[in-house]
Design an enzyme around this catalytic site. Structure first.
Site, PDB file in Angstrom:
ATOM      1  N   ARG A  77       0.836  -1.209   0.000  1.00 48.13           N
ATOM      2  CA  ARG A  77       0.000   0.000   0.000  1.00 48.13           C
ATOM      3  C   ARG A  77       0.866   1.253   0.000  1.00 48.13           C
ATOM      4  O   ARG A  77       0.421   2.334  -0.386  1.00 48.13           O
ATOM      5  CB  ARG A  77      -0.969  -0.025   1.191  1.00 48.13           C
ATOM      6  CG  ARG A  77      -1.903   1.162   1.275  1.00 48.13           C
ATOM      7  CD  ARG A  77      -3.199   0.859   2.030  1.00 48.13           C
ATOM      8  NE  ARG A  77      -3.011   0.152   3.290  1.00 48.13           N
ATOM      9  CZ  ARG A  77      -2.507   0.691   4.408  1.00 48.13           C
ATOM     10  NH1 ARG A  77      -2.112   1.939   4.424  1.00 48.13           N
ATOM     11  NH2 ARG A  77      -2.380  -0.043   5.496  1.00 48.13           N
ATOM     12  N   TYR A 130     -16.408  15.252 -16.483  1.00 42.87           N
ATOM     13  CA  TYR A 130     -16.828  13.864 -16.324  1.00 42.87           C
ATOM     14  C   TYR A 130     -17.854  13.789 -15.187  1.00 42.87           C
ATOM     15  O   TYR A 130     -17.683  14.436 -14.145  1.00 42.87           O
ATOM     16  CB  TYR A 130     -15.606  13.012 -16.006  1.00 42.87           C
ATOM     17  CG  TYR A 130     -15.930  11.581 -15.693  1.00 42.87           C
ATOM     18  CD1 TYR A 130     -16.356  10.712 -16.692  1.00 42.87           C
ATOM     19  CD2 TYR A 130     -15.830  11.093 -14.397  1.00 42.87           C
ATOM     20  CE1 TYR A 130     -16.670   9.397 -16.403  1.00 42.87           C
ATOM     21  CE2 TYR A 130     -16.133   9.777 -14.101  1.00 42.87           C
ATOM     22  CZ  TYR A 130     -16.553   8.940 -15.107  1.00 42.87           C
ATOM     23  OH  TYR A 130     -16.866   7.642 -14.818  1.00 42.87           O
ATOM     24  N   ASP A 199      -7.773  17.287 -16.720  1.00 42.60           N
ATOM     25  CA  ASP A 199      -8.101  15.891 -17.013  1.00 42.60           C
ATOM     26  C   ASP A 199      -7.812  15.670 -18.495  1.00 42.60           C
ATOM     27  O   ASP A 199      -8.490  16.224 -19.362  1.00 42.60           O
ATOM     28  CB  ASP A 199      -9.572  15.629 -16.673  1.00 42.60           C
ATOM     29  CG  ASP A 199      -9.960  14.154 -16.832  1.00 42.60           C
ATOM     30  OD1 ASP A 199      -9.413  13.495 -17.734  1.00 42.60           O
ATOM     31  OD2 ASP A 199     -10.822  13.679 -16.076  1.00 42.60           O
ATOM     32  N   LYS A 224      -9.118   4.064 -19.723  1.00 36.26           N
ATOM     33  CA  LYS A 224      -9.600   4.380 -21.059  1.00 36.26           C
ATOM     34  C   LYS A 224      -8.492   4.113 -22.093  1.00 36.26           C
ATOM     35  O   LYS A 224      -8.132   2.980 -22.300  1.00 36.26           O
ATOM     36  CB  LYS A 224     -10.103   5.816 -21.084  1.00 36.26           C
ATOM     37  CG  LYS A 224     -11.008   6.171 -19.872  1.00 36.26           C
ATOM     38  CD  LYS A 224     -12.334   5.442 -19.871  1.00 36.26           C
ATOM     39  CE  LYS A 224     -13.123   5.603 -18.567  1.00 36.26           C
ATOM     40  NZ  LYS A 224     -13.357   6.957 -18.120  1.00 36.26           N
TER      41      LYS A 224
HETATM   42  C1  LIG Z   1     -13.689   7.565 -16.907  1.00 36.62           C
HETATM   43  C2  LIG Z   1     -13.263   8.942 -16.621  1.00 36.62           C
HETATM   44  C3  LIG Z   1     -12.880   9.337 -15.338  1.00 36.62           C
HETATM   45  C4  LIG Z   1     -12.975   8.399 -14.144  1.00 36.62           C
HETATM   46  O1  LIG Z   1     -12.074   7.344 -14.282  1.00 36.62           O
HETATM   47  P1  LIG Z   1     -12.322   5.867 -13.649  1.00 36.62           P
HETATM   48  O2  LIG Z   1     -11.085   5.137 -14.048  1.00 36.62           O
HETATM   49  O3  LIG Z   1     -13.575   5.331 -14.251  1.00 36.62           O
HETATM   50  O4  LIG Z   1     -12.449   6.050 -12.185  1.00 36.62           O
HETATM   51  C5  LIG Z   1     -12.432  10.632 -15.155  1.00 36.62           C
HETATM   52  N1  LIG Z   1     -12.370  11.509 -16.184  1.00 36.62           N
HETATM   53  C6  LIG Z   1     -12.740  11.172 -17.430  1.00 36.62           C
HETATM   54  C7  LIG Z   1     -12.641  12.169 -18.517  1.00 36.62           C
HETATM   55  C8  LIG Z   1     -13.199   9.880 -17.698  1.00 36.62           C
HETATM   56  O5  LIG Z   1     -13.566   9.556 -18.934  1.00 36.62           O
END
Ligand SMILES: *Cc1c(COP(=O)(O)O)cnc(C)c1O
Length: 404
Positions: A77, A130, A199, A224
């Protein structure tokens, strides 16, 4: 010799082209170790060389610093060598000093918020975001407060308590582009020092490096494009080492660290990220152009379309338009639902950035947690274009559109 050294300094040499970095970053020592594939260390705990040495390592890691060369990682951790390799690979692609990886993108976002100083827990955020991020900020679940502001109003929304500005570009789901440098300059012009988090999930480090435009932190849902195959959840924050050292203790305490199996898969994904993104982007551009002249489609959003990039950010800030597009059905919700339910090659599913095409209805799904005024229109679908033949993707959409 351990096959998973505990720390990987980011090379300070000039950056190689991204294709080369993507294949080699975080793997610099593999030949010396006598291995070729990324090693996976699944240990939850590590043998301690002695009570004093173990305690020293624990103190260092709990404080957020990486282990010294040869120092024990103590407990998974706190630190894991496989995760650290992925972090150094991702940091190299973002041109960052450091990266800190988490069990998901939302765990990464949560750690950034929890790491804000106690007197700087006000966040200024630019919508659209998001849905999960919007929900986290709006509910104040982690003890933060938020002011949503347009790009122009960010400076006037800042207060003495503001510890972070958050934006997404391209934004989810309708691909609005934000000029990162302009926001950074506008914050600086107020005389306040407030870090900007971008992001970068949609653009990936292949198309955009927000740190190079003045952002202080870059966040990815590695679930993603980075993983790219829909089989690993993960999140990562790329930033300077001092900020990373404030975020790592939060990860250690709250336990949101990435699992080493996922770190392996995400790191493997980095190698093909540039070719995947470019191929998927080329198909997305073709699909966007074709949908734009389809009679059942009222509107298409993709940064390749001139009306979607009024500031000319493609080429200046982001090297290409990316592989995500959105479109609005003239027939509204009913037509959008029919398209989502009638595609065959494309999968009706949330998430994005994988090798296969996914379509989803943001207002009903990913953006459901947003308040109604921040929710996308009911006739809008988001399409993540995969690696299938562009003609096949379009053919599938045209068949589904005929049912709308
Ligand atoms: C999916 C997504 C998130 C969150 O990510 P997770 O891995 O699902 O927790 C944050 N920002 C964007 C733009 C996303 O597409």
């Amino acid at each position: 010799m351990s096959v998973t050294p505990t720390s990987h300094p980011v090379p300070s040499a000039p950056l190689a082209p991204i294709d080369t970095r993507a294949v080699h970053a975080g793997r610099e020592d593999l030949t010396d170790l006598g291995v070729h594939a990324l090693p996976i260390d699944l240990s939850t705990t590590s043998p301690l060389p002695g009570v004093e040495a173990g305690g020293d390592a624990y103190e260092r890691l709990a404080g957020g610093a990486p282990p010294l060369p040869g120092q024990t990682p103590v407990y998974a951790r706190l630190w894991n060598g496989t995760v650290a390799r992925f972090e150094s690979g991702l940091a190299a692609l973002e041109g960052a000093e450091a990266a800190v990886a988490f069990a998901s993108g939302m765990a990464a976002m949560s750690a950034v918020l929890l790491a804000l100083p106690p007197d700087r827990r006000h966040v200024v955020a630019v919508r659209p975001l998001y849905g999960g991020t919007d929900h986290l900020l709006t509910t104040g679940l982690l003890g933060t407060t938020v002011t949503y502001a347009s790009v122009e109003d960010v400076p006037s929304a800042l207060t003495d308590a503001t510890g972070l500005v958050v934006l997404e570009t391209p934004a989810n789901p309708t691909l609005e582009l934000v000029d990162i440098r302009a926001v950074v300059d506008a914050i600086a012009a107020t005389g306040r020092e407030v870090p900007l988090l971008v992001d970068n999930t949609f653009a990936t480090p292949v198309l955009q490096n927000p740190l190079a435009h003045g952002a202080s932190l870059v966040l990815h849902s590695a679930t993603k494009f980075i993983g790219g195959h829909g089989d690993a959840l993960g999140g990562v924050v790329a930033t300077d080492e001092a900020t990373a050292e404030r975020i790592r203790p939060v990860r250690a305490i709250t336990g949101g660290i990435l699992h080493p199996w996922a770190a392996y898969l995400l790191h493997r994904g980095l190698a093909t990220l540039p070719v995947r993104v470019r191929a998927q982007q080329a198909s997305a551009t073709a699909v966007a152009a074709a949908l734009r002249s389809h009679p059942a489609v009222a509107r298409v959003w993709h940064p390749s379309l001139p009306e979607c990039d009024p500031q000319g950010l493609i080429g200046r800030q982001q090297s290409g338009p990316g592989a995500i597009l959105a479109f609005e059905l003239s027939g509204g919700f009913g037509s959008a639902a029919a398209v989502a339910e009638h595609v065959e090659l494309i999968t009706h599913a949330v998430s994005l950035g994988g090798v296969d095409s996914l379509i989803q209805h943001p207002a009903a799904l990913t953006h459901r947690p947003c308040p109604p005024d921040a929710r996308p229109g009911a006739g809008i679908l988001r399409l993540s274009v995969g690696l299938e033949d562009a003609g096949d993707i379009l053919g599938d959409l045209e068949k589904a559109l005929a049912s709308a």
